[in-house]
Design a protein around this motif. Sequence first.
Motif, PDB file in Angstrom:
ATOM      1  N   PRO A 147      10.622 -15.223  45.675  1.00 58.76           N
ATOM      2  CA  PRO A 147      11.774 -15.058  46.324  1.00 58.76           C
ATOM      3  C   PRO A 147      12.114 -13.579  46.674  1.00 58.76           C
ATOM      4  O   PRO A 147      11.546 -12.719  46.207  1.00 58.76           O
ATOM      5  CB  PRO A 147      12.910 -15.459  45.171  1.00 58.76           C
ATOM      6  CG  PRO A 147      12.042 -15.180  43.931  1.00 58.76           C
ATOM      7  CD  PRO A 147      10.554 -15.554  44.416  1.00 58.76           C
ATOM      8  N   VAL A 148      13.208 -13.423  47.548  1.00 58.63           N
ATOM      9  CA  VAL A 148      13.711 -11.839  47.783  1.00 58.63           C
ATOM     10  C   VAL A 148      14.443 -11.726  46.615  1.00 58.63           C
ATOM     11  O   VAL A 148      15.252 -12.151  46.357  1.00 58.63           O
ATOM     12  CB  VAL A 148      14.366 -12.050  49.262  1.00 58.63           C
ATOM     13  CG1 VAL A 148      14.852 -10.535  49.505  1.00 58.63           C
ATOM     14  CG2 VAL A 148      13.564 -12.450  50.403  1.00 58.63           C
ATOM     15  N   LEU A 294      19.190 -11.108  39.469  1.00 54.66           N
ATOM     16  CA  LEU A 294      18.321 -10.351  40.914  1.00 54.66           C
ATOM     17  C   LEU A 294      17.161 -11.279  41.113  1.00 54.66           C
ATOM     18  O   LEU A 294      16.673 -11.270  42.301  1.00 54.66           O
ATOM     19  CB  LEU A 294      18.025  -9.054  40.249  1.00 54.66           C
ATOM     20  CG  LEU A 294      18.980  -7.944  39.870  1.00 54.66           C
ATOM     21  CD1 LEU A 294      18.484  -6.661  39.293  1.00 54.66           C
ATOM     22  CD2 LEU A 294      19.337  -7.470  41.250  1.00 54.66           C
ATOM     23  N   ARG A 295      16.230 -11.807  40.276  1.00 56.07           N
ATOM     24  CA  ARG A 295      14.836 -12.241  40.501  1.00 56.07           C
ATOM     25  C   ARG A 295      14.902 -13.622  41.543  1.00 56.07           C
ATOM     26  O   ARG A 295      14.023 -13.649  42.346  1.00 56.07           O
ATOM     27  CB  ARG A 295      14.133 -12.755  39.379  1.00 56.07           C
ATOM     28  CG  ARG A 295      14.628 -14.051  38.530  1.00 56.07           C
ATOM     29  CD  ARG A 295      13.671 -13.890  37.498  1.00 56.07           C
ATOM     30  NE  ARG A 295      14.044 -15.029  36.642  1.00 56.07           N
ATOM     31  CZ  ARG A 295      13.514 -16.337  36.577  1.00 56.07           C
ATOM     32  NH1 ARG A 295      12.297 -16.399  37.494  1.00 56.07           N
ATOM     33  NH2 ARG A 295      13.730 -17.329  35.534  1.00 56.07           N
ATOM     34  N   GLY A 296      16.054 -14.213  41.497  1.00 54.13           N
ATOM     35  CA  GLY A 296      16.014 -15.617  42.432  1.00 54.13           C
ATOM     36  C   GLY A 296      15.183 -16.454  41.772  1.00 54.13           C
ATOM     37  O   GLY A 296      14.772 -16.543  40.697  1.00 54.13           O
ATOM     38  N   GLU A 297      14.841 -17.506  42.480  1.00 52.46           N
ATOM     39  CA  GLU A 297      14.120 -18.723  42.087  1.00 52.46           C
ATOM     40  C   GLU A 297      12.804 -18.908  42.827  1.00 52.46           C
ATOM     41  O   GLU A 297      12.914 -18.674  44.148  1.00 52.46           O
ATOM     42  CB  GLU A 297      14.843 -20.041  42.186  1.00 52.46           C
ATOM     43  CG  GLU A 297      16.161 -20.265  41.139  1.00 52.46           C
ATOM     44  CD  GLU A 297      15.835 -20.488  39.901  1.00 52.46           C
ATOM     45  OE1 GLU A 297      14.483 -20.670  39.579  1.00 52.46           O
ATOM     46  OE2 GLU A 297      16.490 -19.920  38.915  1.00 52.46           O
ATOM     47  N   THR A 298      11.643 -18.791  42.114  1.00 52.62           N
ATOM     48  CA  THR A 298      10.577 -18.981  42.794  1.00 52.62           C
ATOM     49  C   THR A 298      10.507 -20.299  43.685  1.00 52.62           C
ATOM     50  O   THR A 298      10.848 -21.381  42.981  1.00 52.62           O
ATOM     51  CB  THR A 298       9.166 -18.774  41.947  1.00 52.62           C
ATOM     52  OG1 THR A 298       9.351 -17.723  41.226  1.00 52.62           O
ATOM     53  CG2 THR A 298       7.978 -19.149  42.501  1.00 52.62           C
ATOM     54  N   GLY A 299       9.801 -20.346  44.682  1.00 54.66           N
ATOM     55  CA  GLY A 299       9.743 -21.674  45.536  1.00 54.66           C
ATOM     56  C   GLY A 299       8.488 -22.272  45.175  1.00 54.66           C
ATOM     57  O   GLY A 299       7.327 -21.462  44.872  1.00 54.66           O
ATOM     58  N   TRP A 300       8.462 -23.459  45.431  1.00 53.96           N
ATOM     59  CA  TRP A 300       6.958 -24.334  44.920  1.00 53.96           C
ATOM     60  C   TRP A 300       6.922 -25.284  45.852  1.00 53.96           C
ATOM     61  O   TRP A 300       7.658 -25.984  46.049  1.00 53.96           O
ATOM     62  CB  TRP A 300       7.059 -24.837  43.340  1.00 53.96           C
ATOM     63  CG  TRP A 300       7.254 -23.940  42.493  1.00 53.96           C
ATOM     64  CD1 TRP A 300       8.407 -23.301  41.814  1.00 53.96           C
ATOM     65  CD2 TRP A 300       6.206 -22.956  41.777  1.00 53.96           C
ATOM     66  NE1 TRP A 300       8.324 -22.187  40.928  1.00 53.96           N
ATOM     67  CE2 TRP A 300       6.879 -22.158  40.838  1.00 53.96           C
ATOM     68  CE3 TRP A 300       4.887 -22.777  41.846  1.00 53.96           C
ATOM     69  CZ2 TRP A 300       6.213 -21.132  39.973  1.00 53.96           C
ATOM     70  CZ3 TRP A 300       4.070 -21.989  40.989  1.00 53.96           C
ATOM     71  CH2 TRP A 300       4.717 -21.248  40.197  1.00 53.96           C
ATOM     72  N   GLU A 316      14.562 -19.252  46.360  1.00 54.66           N
ATOM     73  CA  GLU A 316      16.009 -18.929  46.362  1.00 54.66           C
ATOM     74  C   GLU A 316      16.195 -17.457  46.231  1.00 54.66           C
ATOM     75  O   GLU A 316      15.740 -16.966  45.179  1.00 54.66           O
ATOM     76  CB  GLU A 316      16.954 -19.766  45.694  1.00 54.66           C
ATOM     77  CG  GLU A 316      16.969 -21.252  45.977  1.00 54.66           C
ATOM     78  CD  GLU A 316      17.949 -22.128  44.894  1.00 54.66           C
ATOM     79  OE1 GLU A 316      18.916 -21.186  44.281  1.00 54.66           O
ATOM     80  OE2 GLU A 316      18.032 -23.157  44.601  1.00 54.66           O
ATOM     81  N   SER A 317      16.722 -16.681  47.137  1.00 54.40           N
ATOM     82  CA  SER A 317      16.765 -15.223  47.109  1.00 54.40           C
ATOM     83  C   SER A 317      17.655 -14.867  45.678  1.00 54.40           C
ATOM     84  O   SER A 317      18.593 -15.752  45.428  1.00 54.40           O
ATOM     85  CB  SER A 317      17.451 -14.674  48.215  1.00 54.40           C
ATOM     86  OG  SER A 317      16.411 -14.922  49.391  1.00 54.40           O
TER      87      SER A 317
END
Length: 652
Positions: A147-148, A294-300, A316-317
């Motif tokens: 994520p951004v 801040l980190r957002g959600e990693t896409g999989w 998700e940013s």
Amino acid sequence: MFMVVVLAACSEKPKPEDRFAEYVSMWNEQDFNSMYERISSNTKEKIAIEDFTKRYENIYSGIEAENVKITFNKPKEEVETKDKEDITFPYNVSMETIAGKVEFTHEATLVKEELEKGYNWFVQWDSTHIFPQLQEGQEVKVSSSQPVRGEIYDRNGNPLAQNGKVYEVGIEPGKLGDEKAATLTELSSLLQLSIEEIEAKLNESWVKPDLFVPIKKIDPNNQELAVKVSSLQGVFLQKEVSSRYYPLGESAAHLIGYVQTISAEQLEKLKGQGYTRSSKIGKVGLEQVFEDRLRGETGWKIYIPNGEVIAEKPAESGENITLTIDAILQANAYSQLKGDAGSVVAIHPKTGETLALVSSPSYNPNDFIFGMSNSTWKSLNDNPLKPLMARFNKTYAPGSTLKPLTAAIGLATGITNPEEKMTIEGKTWAKDNWGGKSITRVSTNLTSVNLNDALVTSDNIYFARTALAIGNEKFEQGLQSFGFGDELVYEFPTTKSTISNNGFSSEGLLADSGYGQGEVQMSPIHLSSTYSVFVNNGSMIKPYLEKKDAAPVFWKENIVSPAHAELIYNSLYQVVNHPQGTGYKPVVEGVNIAGKTGTAELKVSKDVAGEENGWFVAVNNEASLLITMMVENVKDRGGSHYAVPKVKELFR
């Protein structure tokens, strides 16, 4: 009759629906060994039990499958099997995976197989039972998309932690030519990396003569460095490489912190929370405090190469966060410390907004992003002034800056009459039973002192006697009313302020505590908050860091009466504006403030001269800015007076 029933039961023909129901039950239990025993003979010829069980286990583990549920609606009526060699049943599969929920409907065929005694039904298994898209010989793959990361801004929208494009210096080994040694020597000097560190990158297994080998990212604002490195033979500048960047550098390092690639230990600890081996994670400061936001959600994505996507969850940013910090004030405060060990806290005393949090000496957080040399890292760790440590959230002896609090407690308990004069003769004072202990006055020779005189001239003896008159219990309760011993609910973790290590064990300790020595410890953040009492009619503001639209919140209400708050404020005004005040010099035109100086002596023992920390707390007439500065090791540099011109310059 009993024997007839038993024989009838033993001769009952196996039913395919019962057989598949058993198989589904094993599947729900993920008992893959038992499932294998229920698959057909021709299937077993194609796949061994080890491969069968490992395939399920590896796939389910790789996609982080949870709540695996296989549903088979067993027919209510017995299935007709006469003259049939196979029967097909539908079933449903649902599971939670790293890429979200997966659901599908599929069919299983059961075949009749003759056994030594009779026959039974077995599942005609293939890999589509795991996923309908999965064919023999194919693999299930999982890929992630980062994520951004959210950015951090100051109150005016200026970036404090941003995602930007930076330069990356690299080498094409095949183009270094005959001057390789000279080039690496020059590059080593420019990038502040050892030649060994550069050569280690060039000797990695993947490196080829014509490939760009990244060496170090550099500050995009350092155009001079960019020109110099790109002029070297075989050295190239790759532009617009995505990177985290901290525009204020050293000025906000301890406040904002930095990110780094997650460690193996952290990855194990945070397993199942969406981190991968390449994830960046906040290490210190607000990057760490606000990590989850801040980190957002990693896409999989779960997919079959050259095949279909089984499940996908886009990245998700992270959330952008706006602080109450003023970037200009933050930078100016850092420049005033000029490398001294110390801290600056600035708040709006009416609203609680934190306008600056500075610690010095500092480090450049961009070095952790762009690449830090071993020598730089060693110098930071070996520096006795501890540049990696934040100071604004630690506790220190407040010295004479505690005296307004002692005054407030004396007034609130009725011990102190502001007009009453206390007779004090000489520079030192002690009680008869103190042995060799005494208390020394520093700034005044007055023999008749009231509360205003004592605050303006910072009279240690006056406040030592006041604390003794208040007494252990009431003095402790008074300090507790100002938040001592309480956890400060604040975005940046802050050490609790404390009164003593184990109660007031002696009269001398109580007396010393009255003027901010003894064992009293305060954080600069807490000290700043306590002084808001004198401009808020006796209530103490709760400081905060994240910008929000909300009414001010008081941490402690009605600690002292409005009349007493005004009385003490007027004395603090004279501390700075009366010629005899300890904060009078230097006079700075256009600066109209009230404040209190404080010099805290740090002694290892009474016989050994200790270091001194200098404090100055001040608030402007408009009560829109309150600044606390603490500078360590000011002995022989004017004590607290070393901090006074620096704070006045910030107000100016």
